[in-house]
Design a protein around this motif. Structure first.
Motif, PDB file in Angstrom:
ATOM      1  N   UNK A   1       0.834  -1.205   0.000  1.00 53.94           N
ATOM      2  CA  UNK A   1       0.000   0.000   0.000  1.00 53.94           C
ATOM      3  C   UNK A   1       0.870   1.259   0.000  1.00 53.94           C
ATOM      4  N   UNK A   2       2.112   1.102   0.453  1.00 52.35           N
ATOM      5  CA  UNK A   2       3.022   2.268   0.477  1.00 52.35           C
ATOM      6  C   UNK A   2       3.264   2.804  -0.939  1.00 52.35           C
TER       7      UNK A   2
ATOM      8  N   UNK B   1       0.496   5.124  -1.574  1.00 50.23           N
ATOM      9  CA  UNK B   1       0.743   6.356  -0.804  1.00 50.23           C
ATOM     10  C   UNK B   1       1.784   7.205  -1.539  1.00 50.23           C
ATOM     11  N   UNK B   2       2.849   6.552  -1.944  1.00 46.12           N
ATOM     12  CA  UNK B   2       3.948   7.255  -2.606  1.00 46.12           C
ATOM     13  C   UNK B   2       3.457   7.942  -3.891  1.00 46.12           C
TER      14      UNK B   2
ATOM     15  N   UNK C   1       0.569  10.809  -2.616  1.00 51.93           N
ATOM     16  CA  UNK C   1       0.693  11.714  -1.467  1.00 51.93           C
ATOM     17  C   UNK C   1       0.844  13.179  -1.894  1.00 51.93           C
TER      18      UNK C   1
ATOM     19  N   UNK D   1      -1.570  17.123   7.072  1.00 52.11           N
ATOM     20  CA  UNK D   1      -1.050  15.795   7.415  1.00 52.11           C
ATOM     21  C   UNK D   1      -2.137  14.922   8.060  1.00 52.11           C
TER      22      UNK D   1
ATOM     23  N   UNK E   1      -4.497  13.908   5.320  1.00 58.16           N
ATOM     24  CA  UNK E   1      -3.852  12.904   4.451  1.00 58.16           C
ATOM     25  C   UNK E   1      -3.899  11.530   5.107  1.00 58.16           C
ATOM     26  N   UNK E   2      -3.579  11.511   6.391  1.00 55.06           N
ATOM     27  CA  UNK E   2      -3.584  10.223   7.093  1.00 55.06           C
ATOM     28  C   UNK E   2      -4.986   9.607   7.086  1.00 55.06           C
TER      29      UNK E   2
ATOM     30  N   UNK F   1      -5.806   8.301   3.495  1.00 56.96           N
ATOM     31  CA  UNK F   1      -5.141   7.042   3.107  1.00 56.96           C
ATOM     32  C   UNK F   1      -5.659   5.859   3.927  1.00 56.96           C
ATOM     33  N   UNK F   2      -5.974   6.123   5.208  1.00 54.35           N
ATOM     34  CA  UNK F   2      -6.533   5.025   6.016  1.00 54.35           C
ATOM     35  C   UNK F   2      -7.894   4.602   5.461  1.00 54.35           C
TER      36      UNK F   2
ATOM     37  N   UNK G   1      -7.374   2.637   2.373  1.00 58.08           N
ATOM     38  CA  UNK G   1      -6.920   1.274   2.672  1.00 58.08           C
ATOM     39  C   UNK G   1      -8.087   0.395   3.150  1.00 58.08           C
ATOM     40  N   UNK G   2      -8.865   0.935   4.066  1.00 56.69           N
ATOM     41  CA  UNK G   2      -9.971   0.149   4.628  1.00 56.69           C
ATOM     42  C   UNK G   2     -11.035  -0.185   3.578  1.00 56.69           C
ATOM     43  N   UNK G   3     -11.142   0.705   2.572  1.00 55.77           N
ATOM     44  CA  UNK G   3     -12.197   0.511   1.559  1.00 55.77           C
ATOM     45  C   UNK G   3     -11.652   0.005   0.224  1.00 55.77           C
TER      46      UNK G   3
ATOM     47  N   UNK H   1     -12.160  11.255  -4.846  1.00 56.51           N
ATOM     48  CA  UNK H   1     -13.516  11.296  -4.278  1.00 56.51           C
ATOM     49  C   UNK H   1     -13.440  11.150  -2.766  1.00 56.51           C
TER      50      UNK H   1
END
Lengths: 267, 193
Positions: free
Chosen positions: B26-27, B30-31, B34, B53, B56-57, B60-61, B64-66, B82
């Motif tokens: 997943x990084x 993010x990369x 971001x 920040x 952003x966190x 991204x969370x 990831x969860x979705x 979206x």
């Protein structure tokens, strides 16, 4: 900085034991949206079917006999409850389509049009197979305030001063003389002067009459019509009353003329 | 295949598939996103570094969860934008503040594109400076500013904007027109070159 942020986030994900929500979770959500949409369509269509049933039996052509203009009669006979009910479920259908995965692609107007057309089409099908009639019968049997909420025709045909009377035939001496209970369980002694539809006068069956009040609790029926929407509502009256016993030939009380009957509830 | 080449070569949808199996992958997502999202958040009106920040966190969370909700018929970038858009709006609502357009990266090429577009619409050859546009952008409604940002600063197509804002393309087009009209109302009537 970029990599640092990413690393920290991945560490947080691992540390907190986070995992992507399972796929079935989203599939189930989508299914539920369509299911509720379908249910809204189904209920909306059912209300269309009831409206068709009520309209088909509204007696619109009798507006002059009942002392109303066409527009006035139309406004009185419109099934407002069912119209509001349909609007509510159309909105629910619209809401569910809009909140489906691809729903946002379509404009408000398009979705609204599809929802309305689908409800009407399905409503026509429901009506054709008798669902509208069945719903009205069930509500007539059980629903409280049926005559005030679900069926405007009951009130319209319960206006004896204007020449319309609806109710349940509870007893009769012959085809010309019978007793009718109105929506408030009030007794009416009916003299029927028309030969048409006399076969509709059956004890235990509801009918509509057009005519004139000729005395206290006396009504002269010039025309007799069957009742379809609301018939089960009037049949409730039977359960609330003892079966009357006729005493043929005796002169009635309450000013009834020759040939009328008297009802004796004591026997 | 090393990590860098993996990140460069793979399609977004492939990275999604890999991230579902291994969180480390997943990084790469993010990369890849971001910086873009950081810029987008500032343009939408995130006030300070800390806000950016935090947002952003959260974004991204949420992504990831979705991950399993990602629709392969969409562009991944539209989907992630979206989520960012929804997160920003909900964050502003939570804090009950109106987002302010104060932190536009000043060197953005979007200003020139928007300036050209507005100038063309005005049928004049006036040159609109970045500061003039920036001031006007700060005054228009959030809804109008957002669509102008997506079109002219994030360089998104009508289809992508439709997917990001979850509005039909026709609505996007008319909203964009209204946004430009609204922007013009806040531009000085006569600007010399």
């Amino acid at each position: 900085m970029l990599e640092n942020f990413g690393k920290k986030l991945i560490e947080k994900i691992k540390h907190d034991g986070m995992a992507p929500k399972p796929r079935w979770h989203f599939i189930l959500k989508e299914i539920l949206i369509w299911l509720f949409g379908g249910l809204a369509l189904f209920i909306g269509a059912a209300s269309v079917a009831v409206m068709i049933y009520l309209s088909n039996n509204s007696g619109l052509m009798m507006h002059t006999q009942l002392g109303h203009s066409l527009v006035g009669y139309l406004l009185l006979s419109l099934p407002y409850f069912w119209m509001i009910f349909l609007a509510l479920f159309l909105w629910l259908l619209f809401y569910n389509i809009k909140h489906s995965k691809r729903g946002y692609h379509y404009s408000f107007a398009l979705i609204a049009l599809v929802a309305i057309l689908a409800s009407i089409l399905l409503g026509i099908i429901f009506s054709a197979v008798g669902i509208g009639e069945e719903i009205d019968d069930v509500l007539g049997r059980r629903a409280p305030l049926y005559d005030l909420v679900f069926n405007p025709h009951v009130a319209m045909w319960s206006n004896s001063e204007e020449g319309s009377l609806a109710g349940l035939v509870v007893s009769k001496s012959d085809q010309t003389h019978f007793v009718l209970l109105d929506r408030d369980s009030g007794e009416w002694y009916i003299t029927c002067i028309t030969a048409d539809n006399k076969n509709l006068v059956i004890v235990g069956q509801p009918i509509r009459l057009v005519g004139e009040v000729i005395g206290e609790h006396e009504f002269r029926a010039d025309e007799v019509f069957p009742i379809k929407p609301g018939r089960e509502f009037f049949k409730r009256l039977q359960q609330n009353n003892q079966d009357p016993v006729l005493i043929p030939g005796e002169l009635p009380e309450r000013g009834l003329g020759p040939g009328r009957m008297m009802i004796n509830y004591d026997k | 295949m090393n990590n860098v080449s993996l990140n460069l070569e793979l399609e977004d949808s492939e990275l999604v598939r890999l991230s579902l199996v291994d969180p480390d992958k997943f990084s790469y997502i993010i990369y890849r996103y971001q910086e873009k999202l950081e810029r987008y958040l500032r343009r939408l009106g995130a006030k300070n570094e800390e806000d950016v920040q935090d947002l952003l966190q959260d974004i991204f969370l949420k992504v990831y969860l979705n991950l399993n909700d990602f629709d392969q018929n969409l562009k991944f970038s539209s989907w992630i934008y979206r989520i960012a858009h929804n997160q920003v709006i909900s964050n502003f609502r939570k804090k009950q503040v109106r987002p302010e357009a104060h932190s536009f990266p000043i060197d953005s090429a979007g200003f020139d594109t928007l300036a050209d577009d507005v100038a063309l619409d005005r049928l004049s050859d006036i040159h609109l400076s970045q500061n003039v546009i920036k001031e006007a952008l700060a005054k228009i409604s959030v809804k109008h500013r957002e669509i102008l940002i997506l079109k002219f600063f994030e360089d998104k197509s009508y289809e992508e904007i439709s997917d990001i804002l979850k509005k039909p393309q026709g609505t996007v087009a008319s909203l964009l027109n209204r946004a430009k009209k609204s922007l013009k109302n806040y531009l000085p009537k006569n600007i010399s070159a």
